[in-house]
Design an enzyme around this catalytic site. Structure first.
Site, PDB file in Angstrom:
ATOM      1  N   LYS A   6       0.808  -1.234   0.000  1.00  0.00           N
ATOM      2  CA  LYS A   6       0.000   0.000   0.000  1.00  0.00           C
ATOM      3  C   LYS A   6       0.833   1.273   0.000  1.00  0.00           C
ATOM      4  CE  LYS A   6       0.433  -2.194   3.961  1.00  0.00           C
ATOM      5  NZ  LYS A   6      -0.074  -2.855   5.094  1.00  0.00           N
ATOM      6  N   GLU A  52      -5.841  -6.025  -4.299  1.00  0.00           N
ATOM      7  CA  GLU A  52      -6.921  -6.138  -3.301  1.00  0.00           C
ATOM      8  C   GLU A  52      -6.359  -6.256  -1.878  1.00  0.00           C
ATOM      9  OE1 GLU A  52     -10.569  -6.210  -4.077  1.00  0.00           O
ATOM     10  OE2 GLU A  52     -10.165  -5.548  -2.052  1.00  0.00           O
ATOM     11  N   ASP A  62      -0.205   4.135   7.590  1.00  0.00           N
ATOM     12  CA  ASP A  62      -0.649   2.968   6.819  1.00  0.00           C
ATOM     13  C   ASP A  62      -2.131   3.132   6.440  1.00  0.00           C
ATOM     14  OD1 ASP A  62      -0.236   0.038   5.950  1.00  0.00           O
ATOM     15  OD2 ASP A  62      -1.968  -0.085   7.295  1.00  0.00           O
ATOM     16  N   LYS A 120      -3.828   3.476   2.641  1.00  0.00           N
ATOM     17  CA  LYS A 120      -4.980   2.700   2.171  1.00  0.00           C
ATOM     18  C   LYS A 120      -6.126   3.628   1.755  1.00  0.00           C
ATOM     19  CE  LYS A 120      -3.750  -1.229   5.089  1.00  0.00           C
ATOM     20  NZ  LYS A 120      -3.826  -1.748   6.457  1.00  0.00           N
ATOM     21  N   GLY A 145      -2.558 -10.035   8.900  1.00  0.00           N
ATOM     22  CA  GLY A 145      -2.185 -11.421   9.181  1.00  0.00           C
ATOM     23  C   GLY A 145      -1.917 -12.194   7.912  1.00  0.00           C
TER      24      GLY A 145
END
Ligand code: HSE
Length: 421
Positions: free
Chosen positions: A98, A122, A194, A198, A296
Site C-alpha cells: 500500500k 486487493e 498505513d 490505504k 495477518g
C-alpha cells in the site's frame, strides 16, 4: 491467461509470502504455483527448498516462464522498481504494498494503460475484505457518499487489547508485531500513515480521486492521552482509528484519518482485534458494512489469491471513477470536524483556530481539554497539533461541509443581504 497456467515469480517470503504459499497449497483448483522466490536476506532459514529462492531480482523478471509477479516485500522503493519493470515486461502483477501504491498511483495507472498489463492490489487495503474490487465494480453507477472505516488491523488490535485486557500501549504493540500484524516499521501503523496510504487507494476506487498521502490529514494513536481515554470511558464511547472520505454537498470530497470516538451502537464500535470494518454509504443502498480480518498471513494472502484468480479471467481495474469524475476534488478547506483536544500545562491548542469552542475543562491533576469545531485544513496546519502532550480525537460526528464555507458561498451569492444585516 487460463486457469492452468499461472506461474508465479514471488518477491518476498515474509508473513504474507508464506501465507500465500499456504493458501496456494490449500487451493489446488486454481492450479497456480510458485516458480521462483526472490528474497533479500541471505542468512535466513526458510521452510522451502533452497533452489526455489534467489537473491537476484532479474532471475524472476527475466524468466519468461513466470507470467505473474506477486510482490510482497517491505521496501516500497524496491517494490516500485520490481512492479514497474514487471509491467514493462508484460508480466501481470499482484501486490499488497500500500505504501508503494499510494506514493506512485498516477504513474502506475499510466503504466498499466501504456503496457496494457494488469496490476491488482486487493490485499493492499483492508487485507481480506474485498473492498477495492467492490468499490470499482459494484458501486460503479451508484451515488457513493462516503467510505468510513477501520482500515489498519494493528492499531485496532492495540486499542482493543489496551481497553479489554488493560495492557500498556507498548505491550499491545509488541503483541501486534509478534502476531505479524504490524508493519516492519510500526510507526507506519501507529502514526496513522498505513491507514492513510490505504485511504489513498479507497479514494481512487470510490471517488476517482488520485491524490498523494501528504494531501490527507493523518493523526495516529501514538499520542493518545489518559484524559482522552477517560473521556471516552465516561461518555460510554469506543475509541477507534477511523479513516473517512465523504462527499460534501458541493460534490467535493473531504478525507482524514483520525482517532475517533464512536457510539456503542455504531458498526465500527464492535470491530475488535485485528479486524477491519468498512462502511459504504450511498444514495441508493444507504449503509453497507464489510467486516473481516484486516491483517495477518493467511487473510492477507487470501486477497492475493483472489487477485490471482481474477487474472485468470482477464480482470483488470478500469479506474472507472476517474473517467466519471469530472470536477470533484479533495477539499479540506471546505470541511470541518468536531474534536476533543486534551493538553497539559505546557502547551495548549490555539483557540482562535477553532470555528467554535463547545466546552473547556481544566484540572490540576487530570490535565485539560477542550471540545470544539475546527476546519479540517486549520487542523492539518495547526502547529500545536505536533506539540508534546497534545492529543486530538474526533468526536462522534462525521466530516461535514464547513459552516464558513457555506457562509462564504452565501456571501458571494447575496453579498448585499449579508452585509445589510
Ligand atoms: N500493518 C497492516 C495493518 C497490515 O495492521 O493493518 C495489513 O495491511
Amino acid at each position: 491467461m487460463t486457469r492452468s497456467d499461472i506461474r508465479i515469480g514471488l518477491f518476498g517470503f515474509g508473513v504474507v509470502g508464506q501465507g500465500l504459499h499456504t493458501v496456494l497449497e490449500r487451493t489446488p483448483g486454481l492450479r497456480a504455483r510458485i516458480g521462483r522466490i526472490g528474497v533479500k536476506d541471505r542468512t535466513k532459514q526458510r521452510s522451502l527448498p533452497a533452489e526455489l529462492f534467489t537473491f537476484d531480482r532479474n532471475a524472476l523478471l527475466d524468466d519468461a516462464s513466470l507470467n505473474v509477479i506477486v510482490e510482497l516485500i517491505d521496501d516500497a522503493d524496491e517494490a516500485y522498481y520490481i512492479v514497474t519493470e514487471a509491467l514493462r515486461r508484460g508480466k501481470a502483477v499482484v501486490t499488497a504494498n500500500k505504501k508503494m501504491l499510494a506514493e506512485h498511483l498516477p504513474e502506475l495507472i499510466e503504466l498499466q494503460r501504456q503496457t496494457g498489463t494488469p496490476l491488482l492490489y486487493e490485499a493492499a487495503a483492508c487485507a481480506s475484505l474485498p473492498v477495492i474490487r467492490n468499490l470499482e465494480e459494484y458501486y460503479d453507477t451508484d451515488l457513493l457518499e462516503a467510505v468510513e472505516g477501520i482500515i489498519n488491523g494493528s492499531t485496532n488490535y492495540i486499542l482493543t487489547a489496551m481497553h479489554r485486557d488493560a495492557i500498556s500501549f507498548a505491550e499491545a504493540l509488541s503483541k501486534a508485531q509478534a502476531l505479524g500484524f504490524a508493519e516492519s516499521n510500526p510507526a507506519l501503523d501507529v502514526e496513522g500513515l498505513d491507514a492513510r496510504n490505504k485511504l489513498v487507494l479507497l479514494l481512487t476506487h470510490a471517488f476517482g480521486l488520485v491524490t498523494s498521502p501528504q494531501e490527507i490529514l493523518a493523526v495516529g494513536i501514538d499520542r493518545l492521552s489518559n484524559l482522552a481515554s477517560d473521556y471516552a470511558r465516561e461518555k460510554g464511547l469506543a475509541l477507534k482509528l477511523i479513516a473517512e472520505a465523504r462527499r460534501l454537498p458541493d460534490g467535493n470530497v473531504a478525507a482524514a484519518v483520525l482517532p475517533t470516538l464512536v457510539r456503542p451502537e455504531h458498526e465500527l464500535a464492535r470491530v475488535q482485534d485485528e479486524y477491519n470494518g468498512l462502511i459504504t454509504q450511498s444514495g441508493f443502498t444507504d449503509r453497507q458494512f464489510f467486516l473481516g480480518r484486516g491483517a495477518g498471513a493467511v487473510p492477507t494472502a487470501s486477497a492475493v489469491l483472489s487477485d490471482l484468480s481474477a487474472l485468470t479471467y482477464g480482470y483488470r481495474y478500469e479506474y472507472k471513477k476517474i473517467s466519471q469524475n469530472t470536477d470533484s476534488a479533495l477539499t479540506p478547506e471546505a470541511a470541518e470536524v468536531d474534536v476533543l483536544v486534551t493538553f497539559t500545562d505546557e502547551y495548549a491548542p490555539q483557540e482562535t483556530d477553532f470555528t467554535r469552542v463547545h466546552e473547556t475543562f481544566h484540572s490540576a491533576t487530570r490535565g485539560h481539554y477542550l471540545t470544539g469545531t475546527i476546519g479540517l485544513a486549520q487542523l492539518a496546519q495547526a502547529e500545536w497539533l505536533q506539540l508534546p502532550g497534545i492529543c486530538v480525537v474526533r468526536l462522534p460526528t462525521p466530516l461535514r461541509a464547513a459552516a464558513n464555507a457555506q457562509l462564504a458561498d452565501t456571501q458571494l451569492a447575496g453579498a448585499e443581504a449579508v452585509f445589510a444585516e
